[in-house]
Design an enzyme around this catalytic site. Structure first.
Site, PDB file in Angstrom:
ATOM      1  N   GLY A   1       0.836  -1.322   0.248  1.00 30.41           N
ATOM      2  CA  GLY A   1      -0.231  -0.356  -0.292  1.00 30.41           C
ATOM      3  C   GLY A   1       1.429   1.362   0.040  1.00 30.41           C
ATOM      4  O   GLY A   1       1.905   1.454  -0.125  1.00 30.41           O
TER       5      GLY A   1
ATOM      6  N   GLY B   1      -3.454  -1.974  -2.199  1.00 31.01           N
ATOM      7  CA  GLY B   1      -2.095  -2.309  -2.441  1.00 31.01           C
ATOM      8  C   GLY B   1      -2.217  -2.172  -3.704  1.00 31.01           C
ATOM      9  O   GLY B   1      -2.984  -2.497  -5.112  1.00 31.01           O
TER      10      GLY B   1
ATOM     11  N   LYS C   1     -14.063  -7.458   9.327  1.00 33.96           N
ATOM     12  CA  LYS C   1     -13.470  -8.184   9.747  1.00 33.96           C
ATOM     13  C   LYS C   1     -11.542  -8.032   9.055  1.00 33.96           C
ATOM     14  O   LYS C   1     -10.643  -8.892  10.050  1.00 33.96           O
ATOM     15  CB  LYS C   1     -13.684  -9.543   7.820  1.00 33.96           C
ATOM     16  CG  LYS C   1     -13.549 -10.941   8.677  1.00 33.96           C
ATOM     17  CD  LYS C   1     -14.364 -11.550   7.817  1.00 33.96           C
ATOM     18  CE  LYS C   1     -13.384 -13.281   6.893  1.00 33.96           C
ATOM     19  NZ  LYS C   1     -13.939 -13.564   6.281  1.00 33.96           N
TER      20      LYS C   1
ATOM     21  N   ASN D   1      -5.817 -12.627  13.576  1.00 36.81           N
ATOM     22  CA  ASN D   1      -4.683 -13.688  13.218  1.00 36.81           C
ATOM     23  C   ASN D   1      -3.513 -13.065  13.291  1.00 36.81           C
ATOM     24  O   ASN D   1      -2.303 -14.127  13.848  1.00 36.81           O
ATOM     25  CB  ASN D   1      -5.106 -13.560  12.173  1.00 36.81           C
ATOM     26  CG  ASN D   1      -5.422 -14.631  11.527  1.00 36.81           C
ATOM     27  OD1 ASN D   1      -6.678 -15.713  12.167  1.00 36.81           O
ATOM     28  ND2 ASN D   1      -6.768 -14.444  10.470  1.00 36.81           N
TER      29      ASN D   1
ATOM     30  N   TYR E   1     -14.891   0.977   9.142  1.00 36.16           N
ATOM     31  CA  TYR E   1     -13.195   1.474   9.702  1.00 36.16           C
ATOM     32  C   TYR E   1     -13.177   2.104  11.237  1.00 36.16           C
ATOM     33  O   TYR E   1     -12.591   1.330  11.649  1.00 36.16           O
ATOM     34  CB  TYR E   1     -13.164   2.441   8.859  1.00 36.16           C
ATOM     35  CG  TYR E   1     -12.144   3.153   8.899  1.00 36.16           C
ATOM     36  CD1 TYR E   1     -10.762   2.017   8.213  1.00 36.16           C
ATOM     37  CD2 TYR E   1     -11.548   4.301   9.451  1.00 36.16           C
ATOM     38  CE1 TYR E   1      -9.799   2.269   7.637  1.00 36.16           C
ATOM     39  CE2 TYR E   1      -9.624   4.674   9.392  1.00 36.16           C
ATOM     40  CZ  TYR E   1      -8.805   3.592   9.207  1.00 36.16           C
ATOM     41  OH  TYR E   1      -8.103   4.498   8.237  1.00 36.16           O
TER      42      TYR E   1
ATOM     43  N   LYS F   1     -11.310  -0.124  14.238  1.00 39.07           N
ATOM     44  CA  LYS F   1     -10.004  -0.098  14.249  1.00 39.07           C
ATOM     45  C   LYS F   1      -9.861   0.206  15.773  1.00 39.07           C
ATOM     46  O   LYS F   1      -9.120   0.099  16.723  1.00 39.07           O
ATOM     47  CB  LYS F   1      -9.009   1.319  13.626  1.00 39.07           C
ATOM     48  CG  LYS F   1      -8.895   1.165  11.970  1.00 39.07           C
ATOM     49  CD  LYS F   1      -7.835   0.697  11.645  1.00 39.07           C
ATOM     50  CE  LYS F   1      -7.811   0.631  10.933  1.00 39.07           C
ATOM     51  NZ  LYS F   1      -6.225   0.174  10.963  1.00 39.07           N
TER      52      LYS F   1
ATOM     53  N   TYR G   1      -4.529  -8.275  24.506  1.00 40.77           N
ATOM     54  CA  TYR G   1      -2.842  -9.305  24.165  1.00 40.77           C
ATOM     55  C   TYR G   1      -1.800  -9.034  24.476  1.00 40.77           C
ATOM     56  O   TYR G   1      -1.015  -9.448  25.425  1.00 40.77           O
ATOM     57  CB  TYR G   1      -2.563  -9.799  22.855  1.00 40.77           C
ATOM     58  CG  TYR G   1      -3.708 -10.235  22.097  1.00 40.77           C
ATOM     59  CD1 TYR G   1      -5.058 -10.726  21.866  1.00 40.77           C
ATOM     60  CD2 TYR G   1      -2.965 -11.631  21.814  1.00 40.77           C
ATOM     61  CE1 TYR G   1      -5.496 -11.199  21.100  1.00 40.77           C
ATOM     62  CE2 TYR G   1      -3.686 -12.889  21.123  1.00 40.77           C
ATOM     63  CZ  TYR G   1      -4.287 -12.797  20.237  1.00 40.77           C
ATOM     64  OH  TYR G   1      -5.382 -13.788  20.315  1.00 40.77           O
TER      65      TYR G   1
HETATM   66  P1  NAD Z   1      -3.175   0.969   1.437  1.00 39.97           P
HETATM   67  O1  NAD Z   1      -5.142   1.323   1.156  1.00 39.97           O
HETATM   68  O2  NAD Z   1      -2.691   2.283   0.482  1.00 39.97           O
HETATM   69  O3  NAD Z   1      -2.915   0.213   1.851  1.00 39.97           O
HETATM   70  C1  NAD Z   1      -3.618  -0.492   2.527  1.00 39.97           C
HETATM   71  C2  NAD Z   1      -2.690  -2.060   1.990  1.00 39.97           C
HETATM   72  O4  NAD Z   1      -3.617  -2.812   2.962  1.00 39.97           O
HETATM   73  C3  NAD Z   1      -3.345  -2.171   0.892  1.00 39.97           C
HETATM   74  O5  NAD Z   1      -1.552  -2.081   0.256  1.00 39.97           O
HETATM   75  C4  NAD Z   1      -4.135  -3.149   0.285  1.00 39.97           C
HETATM   76  O6  NAD Z   1      -3.905  -4.046  -0.497  1.00 39.97           O
HETATM   77  C5  NAD Z   1      -3.353  -4.044   1.705  1.00 39.97           C
HETATM   78  N1  NAD Z   1      -4.228  -4.862   2.798  1.00 39.97           N
HETATM   79  C6  NAD Z   1      -5.655  -4.568   2.827  1.00 39.97           C
HETATM   80  N2  NAD Z   1      -6.882  -5.809   3.567  1.00 39.97           N
HETATM   81  C7  NAD Z   1      -5.869  -6.463   3.325  1.00 39.97           C
HETATM   82  C8  NAD Z   1      -5.737  -7.822   3.999  1.00 39.97           C
HETATM   83  N3  NAD Z   1      -7.320  -8.464   4.584  1.00 39.97           N
HETATM   84  N4  NAD Z   1      -4.844  -8.470   3.897  1.00 39.97           N
HETATM   85  C9  NAD Z   1      -2.975  -8.053   3.486  1.00 39.97           C
HETATM   86  N5  NAD Z   1      -3.617  -6.829   3.121  1.00 39.97           N
HETATM   87  C10 NAD Z   1      -4.309  -5.860   2.620  1.00 39.97           C
HETATM   88  O7  NAD Z   1      -3.593   3.015   3.009  1.00 39.97           O
HETATM   89  P2  NAD Z   1      -2.567   3.610   4.261  1.00 39.97           P
HETATM   90  O8  NAD Z   1      -2.718   4.747   3.464  1.00 39.97           O
HETATM   91  O9  NAD Z   1      -1.163   2.866   3.101  1.00 39.97           O
HETATM   92  O10 NAD Z   1      -3.179   2.758   5.348  1.00 39.97           O
HETATM   93  C11 NAD Z   1      -1.943   1.580   5.789  1.00 39.97           C
HETATM   94  C12 NAD Z   1      -2.260   1.995   7.106  1.00 39.97           C
HETATM   95  O11 NAD Z   1      -2.041   3.178   7.996  1.00 39.97           O
HETATM   96  C13 NAD Z   1      -3.983   1.445   7.667  1.00 39.97           C
HETATM   97  O12 NAD Z   1      -4.351   0.329   7.955  1.00 39.97           O
HETATM   98  C14 NAD Z   1      -4.808   2.472   7.920  1.00 39.97           C
HETATM   99  O13 NAD Z   1      -6.094   1.936   8.022  1.00 39.97           O
HETATM  100  C15 NAD Z   1      -3.194   2.901   8.622  1.00 39.97           C
HETATM  101  N6  NAD Z   1      -4.002   4.878   8.945  1.00 39.97           N
HETATM  102  C16 NAD Z   1      -3.360   5.236   7.307  1.00 39.97           C
HETATM  103  C17 NAD Z   1      -3.744   6.631   7.520  1.00 39.97           C
HETATM  104  C18 NAD Z   1      -3.507   7.106   6.201  1.00 39.97           C
HETATM  105  O14 NAD Z   1      -3.238   9.037   5.838  1.00 39.97           O
HETATM  106  N7  NAD Z   1      -2.304   7.214   5.019  1.00 39.97           N
HETATM  107  C19 NAD Z   1      -3.872   7.572   8.393  1.00 39.97           C
HETATM  108  C20 NAD Z   1      -4.680   6.879   9.511  1.00 39.97           C
HETATM  109  C21 NAD Z   1      -4.805   5.488   9.336  1.00 39.97           C
END
Ligand code: NAD
Ligand code: UDP
Length: 331
Positions: A21, A47, A102, A110, A156, A160, A170
């Site tokens: 991602g 991603g 989920k 997991n 979401y 979270k 945990y």
């Molecule tokens: P993104 O959507 O670009 O990246 C998320 C990645 O997770 C992707 O590569 C996607 O394919 C992968 N993914 C989703 N579901 C999956 C699954 N079931 N199994 C395996 N891979 C899975 O988002 P991002 O901006 O890079 O965010 C990354 C993390 O940071 C996320 O958990 C997001 O909630 C958290 N976050 C990001 C921001 C932000 O502003 N970018 C803010 C708060 C929290």
């Protein structure tokens, strides 16, 4: 499945879920640069292979296509896990809300079980969305939040929040070494053109001379952190003292209204785009700004990249994505 570069000496053995991602791929790159062995676990829900293509073939990097909703089977030792797997853009996580929940509940369980079995340290990518539409401003870690559990964002936000509860339980019940980063809006190169979040939307619209879509009046605020600052914060948190198990805000406290952000992007891109006002999404938080005194004192961290500098780099990146660099006006 065995670890990337397993026979090499030195470097930690690290798993990054969501590693293909926007943030995960930048994190993988930084960890590799620091000499670690990195396994990127991703199912490519949001991603992109292009985010990690240049890392394929390195002896210390392995890409594992896997959905974290299923248990991860893996031979060998693991030192650290960064759990980033989850779509982060509102239109993307709302496409299939039950699956989003989920990922955050089953996927997190997991990965926590996996961390326990490997005696590995695990960091959760949590979010400012745990504060919902906050009535306390700026948001401190002690604020419990204001989340609508039936709203469009609930899958979401509540997902979270549940993940944070699991991390807490945990740690206390099973002695797992955990870290929780509450990440505020982060932007930068590596986002996809169709990501749907505000900075990518506005820049892509500006570069294409399309209307800039402002939801509501644009008076709502956000505080935007540049990608590299955020990655630095995640690394510091993972490497901090083991007593640091409580959630910690990571974000840039420089707050800006969405309308003012649109004006900045139009100016920096020298775009002909005009503003178009559309209905505001349900439960869209009215204001958001991190209080980061904990990150400052406990991690020695604060963001360094001013918004205009980060926007210029992000504009150059999107110009390259769209036009092969030809339209990098002002970038
Ligand atoms: P993104 O959507 O670009 O990246 C998320 C990645 O997770 C992707 O590569 C996607 O394919 C992968 N993914 C989703 N579901 C999956 C699954 N079931 N199994 C395996 N891979 C899975 O988002 P991002 O901006 O890079 O965010 C990354 C993390 O940071 C996320 O958990 C997001 O909630 C958290 N976050 C990001 C921001 C932000 O502003 N970018 C803010 C708060 C929290
Ligand atoms: N937004 C907007 N136009 C867009 C995309 C988003 O006005 O094309 C607004 C959105 O309503 C919100 C803010 O920008 O108030 C940030 O939205 P984003 O989806 O980036 O993140 P989040 O709402 O999760 O903070």
């Amino acid at each position: 499945m065995r670890f990337a570069g397993e026979n090499m000496v030195g470097g930690k053995r690290i798993i990054v879920t969501g590693g293909a991602g926007f943030l995960g791929s930048a994190l993988c790159e930084q960890l590799l640069a620091e000499g670690h062995l990195v396994n990127c676990v991703d199912n490519f829900l949001t991603g992109r292979f292009s985010n990690v293509r240049h890392l394929i073939g390195r002896q210390t990097f392995k890409l594992i296509r896997h959905d974290v909703c299923a248990p991860l089977r893996f031979d060998g030792d693991v030192d650290e896990i960064y759990n980033l797997a989850c779509p982060a853009s509102p239109p993307r996580y709302q496409e299939d809300p039950i699956y989003t929940m989920k990922i955050n509940v089953v996927g997190t369980l997991n990965m926590l079980d996996f961390a326990q079995s490997k005696r590995a340290k695990i960091l959760q990518a949590s979010t400012s969305e745990v504060y919902g539409d906050p009535v306390v401003h700026p948001q401190q870690e002690s604020y419990f939040g204001n989340v609508n559990m039936f709203g469009a964002r609930a899958c979401y936000d509540e997902g979270k929040r549940c993940a944070e509860t699991l991390f807490h339980d945990y740690a206390h019940e099973r002695g797992i070494n955990v870290r929780v980063a509450r990440i505020f809006n982060t932007y930068g190169p590596g986002m996809s053109c169709d990501d749907g979040r505000v900075i990518s939307n506005f820049i892509v619209q500006a570069l294409r001379s399309d209307d800039i879509t402002i939801y509501g009046t644009g008076a709502q605020t956000r505080s935007f952190c540049y990608r590299d600052d955020l990655i630095d914060g995640l690394l510091r948190l993972m490497n901090a003292d083991d007593s640091l198990r409580a959630p910690i805000n990571l974000g840039n406290p420089a707050e800006i209204a969405v309308r003012a952000l649109a004006d900045r992007i139009v100016k920096l891109t020298e775009s002909r785009s005009v503003l178009r006002f559309l209905p505001r999404p349900q439960d869209d938080p009215a204001q958001r700004c991190p209080e980061i005194s904990k990150a400052r004192s406990l991690l020695g961290w604060e963001p360094k990249v001013p918004l205009d500098d980060g926007l210029r780099k992000t504009i150059a990146y999107f110009a390259d994505e769209i036009h092969g660099g030809a339209a990098a006006a002002g970038a």
